[in-house]
Design an enzyme around this catalytic site. Structure first.
Site, PDB file in Angstrom:
ATOM      1  N   LYS A  54      35.131  55.626  42.294  1.00 45.23           N
ATOM      2  CA  LYS A  54      35.939  54.992  43.335  1.00 45.23           C
ATOM      3  C   LYS A  54      36.636  56.024  44.221  1.00 45.23           C
ATOM      4  O   LYS A  54      36.777  55.821  45.435  1.00 45.23           O
ATOM      5  CB  LYS A  54      36.968  54.058  42.689  1.00 45.23           C
ATOM      6  CG  LYS A  54      36.364  52.812  42.048  1.00 45.23           C
ATOM      7  CD  LYS A  54      35.660  51.949  43.075  1.00 45.23           C
ATOM      8  CE  LYS A  54      35.170  50.640  42.497  1.00 45.23           C
ATOM      9  NZ  LYS A  54      34.494  49.795  43.506  1.00 45.23           N
ATOM     10  N   ARG A  61      38.802  42.904  29.707  1.00 47.16           N
ATOM     11  CA  ARG A  61      40.116  43.053  30.319  1.00 47.16           C
ATOM     12  C   ARG A  61      41.124  42.132  29.638  1.00 47.16           C
ATOM     13  O   ARG A  61      40.773  41.161  28.975  1.00 47.16           O
ATOM     14  CB  ARG A  61      40.031  42.790  31.809  1.00 47.16           C
ATOM     15  CG  ARG A  61      39.391  43.953  32.544  1.00 47.16           C
ATOM     16  CD  ARG A  61      39.255  43.726  34.029  1.00 47.16           C
ATOM     17  NE  ARG A  61      38.053  42.964  34.356  1.00 47.16           N
ATOM     18  CZ  ARG A  61      37.584  42.845  35.590  1.00 47.16           C
ATOM     19  NH1 ARG A  61      38.208  43.431  36.581  1.00 47.16           N
ATOM     20  NH2 ARG A  61      36.488  42.151  35.830  1.00 47.16           N
ATOM     21  N   TYR A  96      34.289  55.450  36.224  1.00 48.61           N
ATOM     22  CA  TYR A  96      34.732  54.417  37.162  1.00 48.61           C
ATOM     23  C   TYR A  96      35.754  54.986  38.147  1.00 48.61           C
ATOM     24  O   TYR A  96      35.614  54.837  39.367  1.00 48.61           O
ATOM     25  CB  TYR A  96      35.334  53.247  36.395  1.00 48.61           C
ATOM     26  CG  TYR A  96      35.778  52.093  37.262  1.00 48.61           C
ATOM     27  CD1 TYR A  96      34.851  51.328  37.969  1.00 48.61           C
ATOM     28  CD2 TYR A  96      37.127  51.746  37.368  1.00 48.61           C
ATOM     29  CE1 TYR A  96      35.258  50.259  38.764  1.00 48.61           C
ATOM     30  CE2 TYR A  96      37.540  50.683  38.155  1.00 48.61           C
ATOM     31  CZ  TYR A  96      36.600  49.941  38.853  1.00 48.61           C
ATOM     32  OH  TYR A  96      37.004  48.889  39.636  1.00 48.61           O
TER      33      TYR A  96
END
Length: 328
Positions: A153, A190, A149
């Protein structure tokens, strides 16, 4: 023929993408949503389907994309964004950040459209600078479990700036810090939805490590406002959008317990690999360039989000798989 400006929003059926669709419809745009529905859910945008100014493409942005007609803006929000997702689909996560971004930039170049990419505070990794400002390059483990991830990005930012400098494409980069609100998936791994989900199920709240690691939570309406202002600004470099009100995860878990009235206790488990110890945005640029700062306090935002989660069908309260428990 309509004179409305047309905007493509990838990841349109996701948490942030769906709120962006709502905002641009409200502002009078013709919105084209695109999503492959790997992590998105049509229920987030089904209220828009009857509108003449909304259309939807069930499509993977990592493959070739084409939108007929004029296109004025592209907002690229197609990406898994939670640990439970990118641990399960690491290759897709890397592809949407690389191939997907490349395809969107190519489309922006062909259409002479302005493009905004959704970057993340995760590009800072486990930061050695606090709070994090846009000039900080980060401390990232490229081969760790979060690397798929984080590096997707970071590459996304690099190719976006390359298209801006080499091809002259108008680009904007938003670095998004922890955001919450209605339409989050309750079991996405999360901290906020995990804590509320555990409280609603009557389970003890899992705090990783001693709970001293910090996060800064921004309510979704504030984030969308910042993104909208950045898109329409003249600033091409990364801008942090987030709430600088920092809190430890242990204290945050206590806030959730107080909000929910739950009698469960906190339990501690080992920290996940490469879990950031601190996360707080420096929003000086957002204040000075965009005239933006968050307006919704955590107490108000948590109350709204809790009411949303309470309204979900009971089957959505299922416990997430242990192997994907994490805290972003």
């Amino acid at each position: 023929m309509s004179t409305k400006k047309r905007v493509l929003i990838t990841g349109a059926a996701g948490f942030l993408g769906s709120h962006l669709c709502d905002r641009f419809i409200k502002e009078g745009y013709h919105v084209i949503g695109m999503d492959n529905l790997i992590t998105g859910d049509l229920k987030n945008i089904e209220h828009l389907f009857p509108l003449a100014d909304f259309e939807f493409y069930h499509q993977d942005v990592s493959k070739y994309i084409h939108i007929p007609g004029e296109l004025h803006y592209i907002l690229h929000f197609a990406s898994p964004a939670s640990p439970i997702d990118y641990l399960k689909i690491p290759i897709q996560t890397l592809k949407v950040g690389s191939l997907g971004t490349h395809n969107c930039l190519g489309l922006a170049k062909a259409k002479n459209a302005r493009m905004l990419i959704a970057s993340t505070s995760e590009i800072y990794g486990d930061p050695l600078v606090h709070p994090q400002n846009e000039e900080y390059w980060g401390n990232v483990n490229p081969i760790g479990p979060r690397g798929v991830y984080d590096e997707a990005k970071r590459f996304q930012e690099a190719i976006t700036m390359a298209y801006h400098t080499f091809h002259g494409v108008e680009t904007r980069i938003v670095r998004i810090f922890n955001t919450y609100g209605p339409r989050m998936r309750l079991n996405d791994g999360r901290a906020l939805p995990a804590f509320i989900g555990q409280a609603l199920r009557g389970e003890d709240l899992t705090v990783f490590g001693d709970g001293s690691q910090t996060r800064s939570f921004c309510y979704v309406d504030d984030l969308i406002e910042g993104i909208y202002r950045l898109l329409l600004s003249d600033y091409a470099y990364p801008v942090n959008i987030g709430n600088p009100n920092e809190i430890s995860l242990k204290d945050f878990a206590e806030e959730v317990l107080k909000l929910t009235g739950s009698n469960v206790k906190l339990i501690h488990k080992a920290l996940p690999v490469d879990d950031p110890k601190q996360r707080q945005p420096d929003i000086t640029k957002a204040r000075e360039i965009l005239g933006w700062e968050p307006k919704v306090g955590r107490a108000e935002g948590l109350r709204i989000t809790y009411e949303y989660f309470k309204s979900l069908p009971k089957e959505e309260l299922v416990k997430q798989p242990k192997e994907f428990e994490s805290r972003k």
